[in-house]
Design an enzyme around this catalytic site. Structure first.
Site, short mmCIF file in Angstrom:
data_model
loop_
_atom_site.label_atom_id
_atom_site.label_comp_id
_atom_site.label_asym_id
_atom_site.label_seq_id
_atom_site.Cartn_x
_atom_site.Cartn_y
_atom_site.Cartn_z
N SER A 185 47.10 34.08 41.74
CA SER A 185 46.48 35.01 40.81
C SER A 185 47.24 36.31 40.58
CB SER A 185 45.05 35.33 41.27
OG SER A 185 44.22 34.22 41.04
N SER B 132 43.99 34.99 38.18
CA SER B 132 42.77 35.71 37.88
C SER B 132 42.98 37.22 37.71
CB SER B 132 41.74 35.48 38.98
OG SER B 132 42.17 36.02 40.21
N LYS C 81 42.30 45.70 39.93
CA LYS C 81 41.42 44.56 39.62
C LYS C 81 40.00 44.92 40.06
CE LYS C 81 41.60 39.53 40.57
NZ LYS C 81 42.41 38.48 41.21
#
Lengths: 69, 467
Positions: free
Chosen positions: B177, B153, B77
């Site tokens: 997330s 996310s 990420k």
């Protein structure tokens, strides 16, 4: 405790002034909506009776010298 | 078989045995990314040069036969520091930040084990969202249905796994997330206990709630990656000073006879649609679970997580909110502004409720070892969806995707999300995840149950064809 829309707006304007946040007319409706939502959440957490021993979860961790990885 | 379709354990075994070169594994993943990412949009940066150089190093290492992740391509990420690049955390604002001086600690630990970083992955701006509909970098699409959200996310982290671009990714989970995108994209995800993995060298969202963890296409990959990332680090004050407790070996023991299992009712039934309940029923039946448990005060715990997130997340960005608020993601700008304005008393009360909830749930774990619950209220919604219908309730779609995850991360419980297929009647081509939840520091139990479930034909993480 439920806040009225007028109370929400008063809170937003006062706290924005205190923090130096200049809210634009475009931002204001969204900000009011989200603070109102947070106020609903605050009413929920405020509704749980807590005692002396119900300490917060934000506990400080002392910083000791340590080798870095 | 193309190397990019293999799981991490298999790739590493092949590289160690000399039957596969790390360079070929990396090239296979880079080719898959090039062929598919115009549609999926999982990657914000592809590190071709760095990855190929690193692969050559692994191939030339005399000790590569000892590396547990020899030649395994992975991606992170884009809130993980990558040396030489600004850490974007999904934002436009951080493009102006200085480049990171070194890789995040977990990236260094995985590369020390032989893994090879191939890129950075898309996310909701500053991790504040559950859909990876990012206005600056575009939405990440669900590989199993490109019209739908990948979740967030850590949407890029889950989508890259399900698109077959890499076998292993890292993400973060503050309120769901890791679990939400794992559920919607149909892959395995592990959110360890709060404080287990050090977050050193990552961009925080809400330091008092942030967790890091892996995504993979198999439970054994999750466990191996997790084992290699464990270990205390003084630079993260949220990291618990505990010795590593490796779990890979316990996956061989998938006899669950001695474990006390139960399904979560109450909140986790009320906030789930028929598809989500069907996924849990399938898991429940496979494990022979007959017991239901309700946790007390879940709505208040969720409210506590909401307030802490809103206030602490916003405070981190106060200087930018003062000077350049309109550079924030339009979907989250007003939420950040609002969070900056919350009275301290609301937030401190939320921290106390959080602690109380943790104590209440600890008592429940005296009577049960593992709890089961849907990870999301529904399958992946179409991109742009504004409202969800759950029974008689009409709820805003984006925040509500985390309703079933948020109360659990609020108290830092370890959760493995397992993908369930063929239970959903409204969209049979889509998966939905089930959370396998254990008491703090018992990742081993959640992973054992996940490994047992992964023997079922409907519990798998297939690669989307994307033909």
């Amino acid at each position: 405790m439920t806040l009225t829309p007028a109370q929400i707006e008063a809170l937003v304007r006062a706290n924005a002034d205190a923090l130096g946040l200049r809210l634009t007319p475009e931002q204001m409706p969204g900000v009011l909506r989200y603070v109102a939502l947070a106020a609903d959440m605050a009413a929920l957490v405020d509704g749980l009776p807590l005692g002396r021993d119900d300490e917060g979860a934000n506990v400080f961790v002392p910083v000791a010298p340590a080798a870095r990885e | 078989m193309k190397p990019c379709t293999l799981d991490a354990v298999t790739i590493a075994a092949e590289v160690r045995a000399g039957r596969l070169r790390a360079s070929d594994a990396v090239d296979s993943c880079l080719a898959r990314i090039a062929a598919t990412d115009d549609r999926v949009n999982a990657f914000t940066t592809v590190l071709d040069t760095r990855a190929r150089a690193r692969a050559l190093m692994v191939d030339s290492k005399p000790d590569r036969h000892t590396l547990p992740l020899a030649g395994v391509p992975f991606a992170v990420k884009n809130l993980f520091d990558i040396a030489g690049l600004p850490t974007l955390a999904g934002s436009k604002i951080e493009r102006d930040a200085p480049a990171a001086a070194r890789d995040a600690l977990l990236v260094r630990r995985l590369e020390a084990a032989g893994a090879i970083l191939v890129g950075a992955l898309n996310m909701d701006e500053y991790a504040y969202g559950f859909t990876t509909e990012n206005s600056h970098y575009g939405a990440t699409c669900n590989p199993h249905d490109l019209a739908r959200t990948a979740g967030g996310s850590s949407g890029g982290s889950a989508a890259a796994i399900s698109a077959g671009q890499v076998p292993l990714t890292l993400g973060s989970d503050t309120n769901g997330s890791i679990r939400v995108p794992a559920s919607l994209c149909g892959c395995f995800g592990l959110k360890p206990t709060f404080g287990r993995l050090p977050r050193t060298g990552t961009y925080p969202f809400v330091a008092s709630l942030d967790h890091l963890g892996p995504f993979a296409r198999s439970v054994r990959d999750l466990a191996l990656c997790y084992d290699l990332m464990q270990g205390w680090c003084a630079e993260d004050p949220g990291c618990a000073p505990r010795a590593a407790e490796p779990v890979s070996a316990v996956l061989d023991d998938i006899d669950l006879g001695g474990l006390r299992l139960a399904t979560l009712g109450g909140w986790w039934r009320e906030m789930a649609d028929a598809d989500a309940l069907a996924a849990v029923s399938l898991v429940r039946e496979a494990l022979g679970v007959t017991r239901d448990i309700e946790l007390p005060e879940v709505a208040r715990a969720r409210a506590a997580a909401f307030l802490i997130t809103n206030a602490e997340g916003a405070n981190l960005h106060l200087p930018d909110l003062r000077t350049r608020a309109d550079d924030f993601e339009p979907l989250s700008r007003d939420r950040f502004l609002a969070g900056a304005l919350l009275p301290a008393g609301w937030v401190q009360q939320a921290q106390r409720v959080r602690r109380r909830f943790a104590h209440e749930v600890a008592q429940v774990f005296d009577t049960v070892d593992v709890l089961l619950a849907p990870a999301t209220p529904c399958v992946a919604p179409l991109l742009g969806t504004e409202w969800l219908s759950l029974g008689t309730q009409r709820l805003p779609a984006r925040p509500s995707l985390g309703l079933l995850a948020q109360p659990l991360s609020c108290i830092g419980l370890p959760v493995v999300t397992v993908p369930v297929w063929n239970a959903q009647s409204s969209a049979p081509h889509l998966p939905l995840g089930v959370q396998v939840i254990a008491a703090p520091w018992r990742e081993d139990l959640a992973l054992r149950v996940a490994a047992a479930l992964a023997r079922e034909p409907w519990c798998r993480a297939p690669i989307a064809p994307l033909a």
